[in-house]
Scaffold this motif. Structure first.
Motif, mmCIF file in Angstrom:
data_model
loop_
_atom_site.group_PDB
_atom_site.id
_atom_site.type_symbol
_atom_site.label_atom_id
_atom_site.label_comp_id
_atom_site.label_asym_id
_atom_site.label_seq_id
_atom_site.Cartn_x
_atom_site.Cartn_y
_atom_site.Cartn_z
ATOM 1 N N THR A 167 0.847 -1.203 0.000
ATOM 2 C CA THR A 167 0.000 0.000 0.000
ATOM 3 C C THR A 167 0.876 1.244 0.000
ATOM 4 O O THR A 167 1.936 1.286 0.642
ATOM 5 C CB THR A 167 -0.896 0.030 1.247
ATOM 6 O OG1 THR A 167 -0.072 -0.028 2.406
ATOM 7 C CG2 THR A 167 -1.864 -1.127 1.235
ATOM 8 N N MET A 168 0.413 2.229 -0.761
ATOM 9 C CA MET A 168 1.158 3.483 -0.858
ATOM 10 C C MET A 168 0.973 4.314 0.422
ATOM 11 O O MET A 168 -0.150 4.538 0.856
ATOM 12 C CB MET A 168 0.651 4.298 -2.055
ATOM 13 C CG MET A 168 1.363 5.608 -2.274
ATOM 14 S SD MET A 168 3.058 5.405 -2.857
ATOM 15 C CE MET A 168 2.729 4.847 -4.542
ATOM 16 N N LYS A 169 2.052 4.682 1.032
ATOM 17 C CA LYS A 169 1.982 5.503 2.236
ATOM 18 C C LYS A 169 2.015 6.988 1.871
ATOM 19 O O LYS A 169 2.697 7.381 0.928
ATOM 20 C CB LYS A 169 3.167 5.182 3.164
ATOM 21 C CG LYS A 169 3.087 3.779 3.746
ATOM 22 C CD LYS A 169 4.208 3.566 4.758
ATOM 23 C CE LYS A 169 4.111 2.178 5.397
ATOM 24 N NZ LYS A 169 5.203 1.933 6.373
ATOM 25 N N GLU A 170 1.266 7.755 2.598
ATOM 26 C CA GLU A 170 1.231 9.195 2.348
ATOM 27 C C GLU A 170 2.554 9.841 2.756
ATOM 28 O O GLU A 170 3.160 9.470 3.768
ATOM 29 C CB GLU A 170 0.079 9.840 3.125
ATOM 30 C CG GLU A 170 -1.291 9.391 2.664
ATOM 31 C CD GLU A 170 -2.378 10.116 3.433
ATOM 32 O OE1 GLU A 170 -2.031 10.934 4.310
ATOM 33 O OE2 GLU A 170 -3.563 9.861 3.148
#
Length: 359
Positions: A5-8
């Motif tokens: 998952t892409m982290k902010e």
């Protein structure tokens, strides 16, 4: 199969970016810097608010002298004497003429350098001083106004402008003459003139131009006092301009001189096309410093009876109806001089960036 998952993205920590980082790096980086910063803040706190109160918030901007109740600056004095500060004794009905000259000067300074045609530039440079002189003095159908009525800021700008414009080409010739080792007589004359002028104060030059110069004329010949002062200031400034440009000439590598000779250029061709442009570009900061110094030295014309803006303030303070208003007058003159000197400094930086070739 793994799933990611892409982290902010997180903002940079305050220790490496932002206002806190800037304050820490620039104002509180060391103990001495911190002490100096606190001392500076204390100085600003004790001086700026009272000054703003006096100049703006508690100042009197309108009304009459009898209606002044506030303790701040009484700018009504400046408003009442504004025309004298700007034009001296110039007739009020003819104020449009120096105003038109001011507009033409702004157009000349900002738009003429952007013209691509050399011929139009040259013609404009020849016509500009003639048109300005006719507008201010009169003639060709315009009412003539004697120089004894010129004064205030108009006279200050006129003396400074003539001194700067006229002394610049003379200074270049003196600098080239001083550098001409193959012409010993010319070099000796140039060195003698420069060293003599530099050894004499400007106030002495003005006295000589005002008192001594008329002794060389026959009886009945009157030489305008303002013209005498302009000649003295021009010669004085030319000596300093010559030394500034000589410094620029000495900074040019010898290879540039040899390159101009290898191209088959004559002495004057090499100077005009190769050497002088580089020397003048190097000399811009010092030239502007000399011009600013001359602008401030124009106040010395008071000693020969010419009333520039500072002299007009002193004169109006002797008005029995406006006694005790000298502080406002001198503050006003200080602001005027600061605006002009700062503008000249900023304009020189624009010219430096325009002719910068270090890329």
């Amino acid at each position: 199969m793994a799933v990611y998952t892409m982290k902010e993205a997180k903002p940079a920590p305050s220790t490496s970016k932002g206002l806190v980082f800037w304050l820490r790096e620039n104002l509180f980086s060391t103990i001495p810097n911190t002490l100096l910063t606190l001392l500076g803040i204390y100085f600003i706190y004790t001086t700026v608010p009272p000054l703003l109160d006096w100049m703006i918030f508690d100042a009197t901007w309108s009304g009459t002298k009898e209606e002044v109740v506030k303790e701040g600056a009484r700018w009504i004095f400046i408003i009442e004497k504004f025309d004298q500060f700007m034009y001296g004794f110039y007739p009020e009905a003819l104020h449009w003429r120096p105003n038109l000259v001011a507009i033409l000067s702004i157009i000349f300074v900002f738009f003429i350098p952007r013209l691509s045609s050399i011929k139009i530039k040259f013609v404009s440079m020849l016509l500009y001083p003639v048109v300005c002189f006719i507008l201010i003095r009169g003639g060709l159908g315009l009412e003539v106004v004697g120089t004894e009525k010129w004064g205030g800021l108009m006279l200050t700008i006129l003396v400074a402008a003539v001194g700067i414009i006229a002394s610049f080409p003379i200074g270049i010739l003196l600098a080239l003459g001083r550098q001409s080792d193959n012409m010993p007589i010319v070099k000796t004359l140039c060195v003698g003139f420069i060293e003599f002028i530099r050894g004499v104060p400007l106030i002495t030059i003005l006295f000589m131009a005002s008192v001594v110069l008329p002794l060389f004329f026959s009886d009945g010949i009157e030489f305008d006092k303002l013209l005498r002062a302009l000649i003295g200031i021009t010669l004085f400034q030319a000596a300093y301009i010559a030394e500034v440009i000589r410094g620029g000439l000495q900074a040019i590598p010898k290879g540039q001189y040899e390159a101009s000779e290898s191209l088959g250029l004559t002495y004057w061709q090499g100077m005009i096309l190769i050497i002088l442009p580089q020397a003048l570009k190097i000399s811009i900061p010092n030239l502007v410093g000399s011009f600013i110094s001359l602008f401030k030295d124009t106040t010395l014309v008071l000693i020969i009876g010419l009333f520039d803006i500072l002299a007009m303030v002193t004169l109006t303070n002797s008005d029995t109806s406006w006694l005790g208003f000298e502080i406002e007058g001198y503050v006003f003159v200080t602001l005027i001089y600061w605006v002009f000197c700062f503008s000249m400094s900023q304009y020189s930086r624009v010219i430096e960036r325009r002719y910068n070739t270090d890329h």
